[in-house]
Write an enzyme that holds these catalytic residues in place. Structure first.
Site, PDB file in Angstrom:
ATOM      1  N   SER A   1       0.803  -1.229   0.000  1.00 46.13           N
ATOM      2  CA  SER A   1       0.000   0.000   0.000  1.00 46.13           C
ATOM      3  C   SER A   1       0.833   1.275   0.000  1.00 46.13           C
ATOM      4  CB  SER A   1      -0.967  -0.034   1.175  1.00 46.13           C
ATOM      5  OG  SER A   1      -1.766  -1.181   1.035  1.00 46.13           O
TER       6      SER A   1
ATOM      7  N   ARG B   1       7.133   6.460  -4.611  1.00 53.10           N
ATOM      8  CA  ARG B   1       7.810   7.020  -3.450  1.00 53.10           C
ATOM      9  C   ARG B   1       7.253   6.364  -2.201  1.00 53.10           C
ATOM     10  NH1 ARG B   1       3.908  10.069  -4.977  1.00 53.10           N
ATOM     11  NH2 ARG B   1       5.121  10.713  -6.772  1.00 53.10           N
TER      12      ARG B   1
ATOM     13  N   ASP C   1      -4.218  -1.332  -0.932  1.00 55.49           N
ATOM     14  CA  ASP C   1      -5.270  -1.636   0.055  1.00 55.49           C
ATOM     15  C   ASP C   1      -6.630  -1.043  -0.338  1.00 55.49           C
ATOM     16  OD1 ASP C   1      -4.327   0.915   0.569  1.00 55.49           O
ATOM     17  OD2 ASP C   1      -3.966   0.620   2.704  1.00 55.49           O
TER      18      ASP C   1
HETATM   19  C1  BGC Z   1      -0.322   5.154   0.381  1.00 53.65           C
HETATM   20  C2  BGC Z   1      -1.469   4.480  -0.328  1.00 53.65           C
HETATM   21  C3  BGC Z   1      -2.330   3.747   0.665  1.00 53.65           C
HETATM   22  C4  BGC Z   1      -2.731   4.661   1.813  1.00 53.65           C
HETATM   23  C5  BGC Z   1      -3.551   3.926   2.856  1.00 53.65           C
HETATM   24  C6  BGC Z   1      -0.829   6.004   1.538  1.00 53.65           C
HETATM   25  O1  BGC Z   1       0.247   6.530   2.242  1.00 53.65           O
HETATM   26  O2  BGC Z   1       0.422   5.963  -0.507  1.00 53.65           O
HETATM   27  O3  BGC Z   1      -0.985   3.576  -1.304  1.00 53.65           O
HETATM   28  O4  BGC Z   1      -3.472   3.268   0.016  1.00 53.65           O
HETATM   29  O5  BGC Z   1      -1.596   5.193   2.421  1.00 53.65           O
HETATM   30  O6  BGC Z   1      -2.860   2.855   3.385  1.00 53.65           O
END
Ligand code: BGC
Length: 494
Positions: free
Chosen positions: A161, A176, A214
């Protein structure tokens, strides 16, 4: 007492006596209210800009919101079947599951193990991170299946995620790190081979069939049981959303000549909304968080909303009011514990907002035990108001993202599946978000309070377990049906 901006939903007692507070404290409270309150016209302005940014993210030039295609190309029907492993590398925990989608429509069985992701791994060395994850997976397989080396290869859905470019569903080039992670040598690279190398070293028999965000998992898992689900959201350590777009509205995929009405799951990565600072009313505290984060200038929206930052915003306010204001908060007390960055998480704010006692004595206890500080009665009033303001701002800004996707897609009525610690545990987050959505979208008042809102944000099904399994199943199915778009390693789908 006059409040600026919209009336907060009932949040217990305790703030009323602020009118008796010393003048300087009252002045600081009013100042915080000005900084943190986002009124309805501003919410609408933010939402309007958000809609444009969603579209921009899908264009060839791109924008600050990545809008990553995920190669999830259909919604579940409820009739998917099979047994899958799912691995969830979240911001706080690591979870391994075995999910069986049963013959019974929309039903599943799940066994799972949770492991704490050690803090030092988040800013450590890549090999150690992958090694740790592979060890957990190996342990899980051996516990549930015996000697891993003697088995055939298991299909695995990997919930990773973080923003990742996916030219294929079984690839994820990390754009990133977010959520405080900072591990050298991973950004700009495909994480799948790194992870597979650690598995191979240990002889863990896995074939990765899908890398999943996620939010996409949440959308698909929720749609498995509820056909009205159109958006999946996470409000947890980080924040983000996913929805299904038509390929014809994704100019950056035009070169692939996919039929325009083909659905494509989009992981918005909306945490990056307004990185360029055009509409969000950022406070000096938000600026300080950004400056001291591992990735300044990134995840502007997320840093105002997500669980990782809520406690830190509060802590910065408290330290500032001690050091720099005429109010001299906690004057004469030792605030050394409070000075430690990220020492308060969002559960600290939740506890303050949950204090229902008139004299806020639970908050007093909390400050005494956790921080060795004994706030006065008037200071407790300011503390409570600060927590309310931070929590309310987070919920109201979150609603702008949900409203923006709904407007972009023309959804007049739908369900939004939401998961994450802030959504599930932060007091009043849901009610405050729902109220903001109503204001942004100009819904009339409900005749009956029990009536559903046109767009209702509901607690989601388990996205990173069941969602990951479903996405693995949907991908296997479409490959069998001959849809090979976005598949890097077809051999893993046999
Ligand atoms: C991430 C996402 C993720 C979200 C919730 C963010 O910091 O970049 O990819 O879906 O957090 O977990």
């Amino acid at each position: 007492m006059m409040r600026l901006g919209p009336k907060a939903p009932p949040s217990g007692k305790g703030t009323g006596s602020l009118t008796d507070a010393p003048k300087d404290l009252l002045k600081e409270t009013r100042h915080l209210e000005e900084l943190f309150t986002i009124d309805t016209p501003k919410l609408k302005e933010i939402t309007h800009h958000f809609v444009n940014e969603l579209t921009k993210g899908l264009s060839v030039e791109g924008g600050s919101i990545p809008m990553n295609p995920t190669w999830v190309m259909s919604r579940p029907t409820g009739h998917e079947t099979g047994t899958f492993l799912a691995l969830d590398m979240g911001g706080t925990n690591l979870r391994v599951c075995q999910v069986t989608l049963t013959e019974q429509k929309s039903e599943f069985d799940i066994i799972q193990s949770k492991y704490r992701l050690p803090e030092e791994l988040k800013t450590g060395v890549a090999e150690e991170l992958w090694g740790y994850i592979a060890d957990c997976l190996q342990q899980f397989i051996e516990t549930h299946h015996g000697d891993a080396s003697k088995m055939g290869k298991h299909p695995l859905g990997f919930t990773f995620s973080y923003p990742a470019t996916q030219n294929y569903i079984d690839e994820g080039i990390l754009q990133r790190w977010t959520k405080g992670f900072d591990i050298a040598g991973v950004e700009g690279r495909n994480v799948v081979p790194m992870f597979e190398a650690a598995l191979k070293q240990r002889g863990v028999p896995i074939k990765l069939t899908a890398l999943i965000n996620d939010t996409t998992g949440t959308l698909v898992a929720s749609a498995y049981t509820d056909p009205k689900m159109m958006i999946g959201c996470i409000f947890g350590t980080g924040c983000n959303a996913a929805y299904m777009e038509d390929c014809g509205s994704i100019p950056k995929l035009a070169h692939l000549n996919l039929p325009p009405d083909t659905p494509m799951g989009i992981n918005c990565e909306w945490g990056a909304f307004d990185n360029e600072g055009k509409v969000l009313p950022r406070t000096p505290y938000d600026a300080a968080i950004d400056k001291d984060s591992p990735r300044p200038g990134q995840q502007a929206f997320e840093k105002m909303i997500a669980g990782l930052y809520l406690g830190e915003i509060f802590r910065l306010i408290m330290v500032d009011l001690h050091d720099n204001s005429d109010a001299h908060l906690f004057a004469g007390q030792d605030i050394s514990k409070l000075r430690k960055p990220y020492s308060l998480d969002s559960s600290f704010l939740s506890a303050i907002e949950e204090d229902t006692l008139e004299d806020l004595s639970e908050t007093l206890d909390l400050f005494q035990t956790k921080l060795n500080i004994s706030p006065s009665r008037a200071e407790l009033g300011l503390i409570r108001r600060a927590a309310e303001l931070i929590g309310t701002r987070a919920a109201r800004l979150s609603a702008c993202g949900v409203a923006a996707i709904s407007i972009k897609k023309g959804y007049q009525s739908c369900h939004v599946g939401a998961d994450g610690s802030v959504f599930n545990k932060y007091p009043h987050f849901k009610a405050r978000g729902a109220q903001a959505l109503r204001q942004i979208l100009d819904w009339p008042d409900k005749a009956d309070p029990k009536e559903e809102d046109p767009i209702e944000i509901l607690a989601a099904e388990d996205g990173s377990g069941v969602g990951a399994a479903l996405i693995a199943a949907l991908t296997l199915r479409r490959v069998k049906d001959g849809n090979m778009h976005g598949i890097l390693h077809p051999e893993n789908f046999k």
